[in-house]
Design an enzyme around this catalytic site. Sequence first.
Site, mmCIF file in Angstrom:
data_model
loop_
_atom_site.group_PDB
_atom_site.id
_atom_site.type_symbol
_atom_site.label_atom_id
_atom_site.label_comp_id
_atom_site.label_asym_id
_atom_site.label_seq_id
_atom_site.Cartn_x
_atom_site.Cartn_y
_atom_site.Cartn_z
ATOM 1 N N GLU A 88 0.847 -1.192 0.000
ATOM 2 C CA GLU A 88 0.000 0.000 0.000
ATOM 3 C C GLU A 88 0.889 1.250 0.000
ATOM 4 O O GLU A 88 0.477 2.317 0.397
ATOM 5 C CB GLU A 88 -0.994 -0.005 1.152
ATOM 6 C CG GLU A 88 -0.411 -0.195 2.525
ATOM 7 C CD GLU A 88 -1.483 -0.263 3.611
ATOM 8 O OE1 GLU A 88 -2.262 0.691 3.726
ATOM 9 O OE2 GLU A 88 -1.528 -1.271 4.333
ATOM 10 N N CYS A 120 -3.598 -3.583 4.302
ATOM 11 C CA CYS A 120 -2.622 -4.555 4.800
ATOM 12 C C CYS A 120 -2.949 -5.995 4.433
ATOM 13 O O CYS A 120 -2.124 -6.884 4.663
ATOM 14 C CB CYS A 120 -2.508 -4.455 6.319
ATOM 15 S SG CYS A 120 -2.131 -2.796 6.873
ATOM 16 N N HIS A 242 -2.644 -9.850 12.225
ATOM 17 C CA HIS A 242 -2.067 -8.622 11.683
ATOM 18 C C HIS A 242 -1.674 -7.747 12.870
ATOM 19 O O HIS A 242 -2.480 -7.548 13.791
ATOM 20 C CB HIS A 242 -3.098 -7.901 10.793
ATOM 21 C CG HIS A 242 -2.667 -6.518 10.432
ATOM 22 N ND1 HIS A 242 -1.503 -6.279 9.731
ATOM 23 C CD2 HIS A 242 -3.203 -5.300 10.699
ATOM 24 C CE1 HIS A 242 -1.356 -4.973 9.578
ATOM 25 N NE2 HIS A 242 -2.369 -4.355 10.156
ATOM 26 N N SER A 318 -7.373 -2.223 6.468
ATOM 27 C CA SER A 318 -8.328 -1.139 6.713
ATOM 28 C C SER A 318 -9.140 -0.850 5.475
ATOM 29 O O SER A 318 -8.718 -1.098 4.354
ATOM 30 C CB SER A 318 -7.571 0.126 7.131
ATOM 31 O OG SER A 318 -7.052 -0.048 8.424
HETATM 32 N N1 CAA Z 1 2.334 2.734 30.655
HETATM 33 C C1 CAA Z 1 1.680 1.655 30.146
HETATM 34 N N2 CAA Z 1 0.627 1.770 29.294
HETATM 35 C C2 CAA Z 1 0.249 3.009 28.914
HETATM 36 C C3 CAA Z 1 0.889 4.158 29.405
HETATM 37 C C4 CAA Z 1 1.978 3.987 30.321
HETATM 38 N N3 CAA Z 1 2.642 5.039 30.819
HETATM 39 N N4 CAA Z 1 0.286 5.233 28.853
HETATM 40 C C5 CAA Z 1 -0.702 4.767 28.051
HETATM 41 N N5 CAA Z 1 -0.722 3.420 28.089
HETATM 42 C C6 CAA Z 1 -1.597 2.511 27.360
HETATM 43 C C7 CAA Z 1 -3.051 2.966 27.306
HETATM 44 O O1 CAA Z 1 -3.747 2.651 28.497
HETATM 45 C C8 CAA Z 1 -3.545 2.203 26.095
HETATM 46 O O2 CAA Z 1 -3.802 0.871 26.457
HETATM 47 P P1 CAA Z 1 -5.187 0.155 26.057
HETATM 48 O O3 CAA Z 1 -5.164 0.051 24.562
HETATM 49 O O4 CAA Z 1 -5.109 -1.157 26.724
HETATM 50 O O5 CAA Z 1 -6.287 1.039 26.520
HETATM 51 C C9 CAA Z 1 -2.316 2.168 25.163
HETATM 52 O O6 CAA Z 1 -1.189 2.509 25.984
HETATM 53 C C10 CAA Z 1 -2.398 3.196 24.035
HETATM 54 O O7 CAA Z 1 -2.675 4.441 24.622
HETATM 55 P P2 CAA Z 1 -3.733 5.426 23.965
HETATM 56 O O8 CAA Z 1 -5.005 4.712 23.698
HETATM 57 O O9 CAA Z 1 -3.772 6.677 24.750
HETATM 58 O O10 CAA Z 1 -2.961 5.667 22.593
HETATM 59 P P3 CAA Z 1 -3.061 6.742 21.501
HETATM 60 O O11 CAA Z 1 -4.233 7.661 21.643
HETATM 61 O O12 CAA Z 1 -1.749 7.399 21.507
HETATM 62 O O13 CAA Z 1 -3.300 5.916 20.155
HETATM 63 C C11 CAA Z 1 -3.347 4.227 18.529
HETATM 64 C C12 CAA Z 1 -3.015 4.548 19.996
HETATM 65 C C13 CAA Z 1 -4.801 4.529 18.235
HETATM 66 C C14 CAA Z 1 -3.074 2.751 18.282
HETATM 67 C C15 CAA Z 1 -2.418 5.094 17.617
HETATM 68 O O14 CAA Z 1 -1.091 4.713 17.818
HETATM 69 C C16 CAA Z 1 -2.746 4.991 16.144
HETATM 70 O O15 CAA Z 1 -3.619 5.687 15.632
HETATM 71 N N6 CAA Z 1 -2.022 4.073 15.388
HETATM 72 C C17 CAA Z 1 -2.220 3.887 13.971
HETATM 73 C C18 CAA Z 1 -3.522 3.170 13.644
HETATM 74 C C19 CAA Z 1 -3.498 1.712 13.995
HETATM 75 O O16 CAA Z 1 -2.466 1.098 14.134
HETATM 76 N N7 CAA Z 1 -4.693 1.100 14.082
HETATM 77 C C20 CAA Z 1 -4.818 -0.308 14.352
HETATM 78 C C21 CAA Z 1 -6.001 -0.944 13.663
HETATM 79 S S1 CAA Z 1 -6.003 -0.545 11.918
HETATM 80 C C22 CAA Z 1 -4.892 -1.672 11.230
HETATM 81 O O17 CAA Z 1 -4.552 -2.636 11.834
HETATM 82 C C23 CAA Z 1 -4.367 -1.389 9.863
HETATM 83 C C24 CAA Z 1 -2.982 -0.857 9.985
HETATM 84 O O18 CAA Z 1 -2.019 -1.577 9.882
HETATM 85 C C25 CAA Z 1 -2.834 0.570 10.231
#
Ligand code: CAA
Length: 415
Positions: A88, A120, A242, A318
């Site tokens: 992609e 993906c 994945h 996605s």
């Molecule tokens: N110590 C331990 N854990 C901590 C922490 C700390 N100090 N601070 C935060 N965390 C944890 C949170 O509790 C959370 O855990 P849970 O998921 O169990 O709730 C985790 O860390 C992530 O924290 P946030 O939810 O606050 O994270 P974020 O807002 O920064 O976003 C995300 C996380 C949405 C994955 C972001 O990284 C993102 O958008 N990534 C790209 C999109 C993606 O990968 N999507 C996945 C599905 S789509 C797909 O699979 C296709 C693809 O390849 C993209």
Amino acid sequence: MSINISNHLPTVGIDRMSFSVPSHYLPLEALAENRGTSFRKYQVGLGQEKMSVPAPDEDIITLAANAGARVLEGEDLSALDTVILATESGIDQSKAGAIYVHGLLNLPSHCRAFEVKQACCSSTAALQMALAGVSIKPNRKFLVIATDVARYGLETAGEPTQGAGAIAILVSANPRLIAMDPESGSYTKDVMDFWRPNYLDTALVDGKYSIKVYLDALENAWAEYQREADRPFEAFSRFCYHLPFTRMGEKAHNQLTSLVDAQLSKEDRLHQIEAGLMYNRQIGNTYTASLHLSILSMLENDTEDLSGKRIGLFSYGSGCMGTFFSGTVQPGYRDTLLTEAHAKQLASRIPLELPTYEDWYAHSLPCDGQTYLTPLCTRGQFRLGGIDAHQRQYEASPGHPSSTRQDGPAQLAQV
Ligand code: CAA
């Protein structure tokens, strides 16, 4: 209703696998410190420790060619029917990346080469296409290469989930690694969880929503797989998912085990997936290559002998499409693995300082047709030498030990 489609088909599956990653990585401690975030969030919350970063002379083609060269070592190239490249991060709207790889690897002209796309999971569609092809022509082999650069905006939530890499999968009859089951279950729905319009070089993503859609797709693909295979959860020893970040694999496996009401401790649940998380934790998201890298990670890092064990596999793309499928690890599979070469490749990567990561992130090739030579950064077998008259110029890296080509591919124009 169960459909018996396995009679009279030859055993087909994955015969050999190899991955290639950029020569450099960013330690996520450095990113966390600079972005004012706790490293524990990346390491525990996302399950990531390092992020592969492509240098200016690395792209999806060089990664794909490096992986392809290793997987084809010692193979009879005249038996190769087709190369399918899944990505992609395509470099051209018209010409398939597979053709560049075909040229770099000196593949025979009877071997077809084309590219496929659906986020993906196009790599899994490509693998299934290859399995069907080998079922019809059991004397031929198909090469599937999944290759991607996962790229989000700087200082966005997606930034620590970047990465890059390629995996080459040789598909044959009587495979040495995994015999694939003919059944699979898919789920498709038109959603906007993650996408990249042609005019952008970074993905747009609704992160939390993408996780929800991923889990919905898993639930539906599993249900569809069950309609076709009627195979209980207990028939599987291991699962690979994945992995946009490795915690996603834990979320997915928790979802599946609660769906089937599996009576497993937290440790037992983790045991079913953890060897499959190891490479991805050190490499980052590789989009199309991610699930298949997890499969290889499982085969190469699981301390138990997996011979005869069935692995459940979930591919997610996605947009969205998900496919649940499966296969059985073959006796003697360890003899075919390239574990040592892969370990060496990961161990020899060079850590980057954050400013260099940001410089490389900002680097782009000129798009006005002028000639440009890329600096020599990669330690990979093939490199992107530059661009000339809108044509990317690939070459064997000077001095690379595995580079035995005498009649190299397109040479970089001298300016
Ligand atoms: N110590 C331990 N854990 C901590 C922490 C700390 N100090 N601070 C935060 N965390 C944890 C949170 O509790 C959370 O855990 P849970 O998921 O169990 O709730 C985790 O860390 C992530 O924290 P946030 O939810 O606050 O994270 P974020 O807002 O920064 O976003 C995300 C996380 C949405 C994955 C972001 O990284 C993102 O958008 N990534 C790209 C999109 C993606 O990968 N999507 C996945 C599905 S789509 C797909 O699979 C296709 C693809 O390849 C993209």
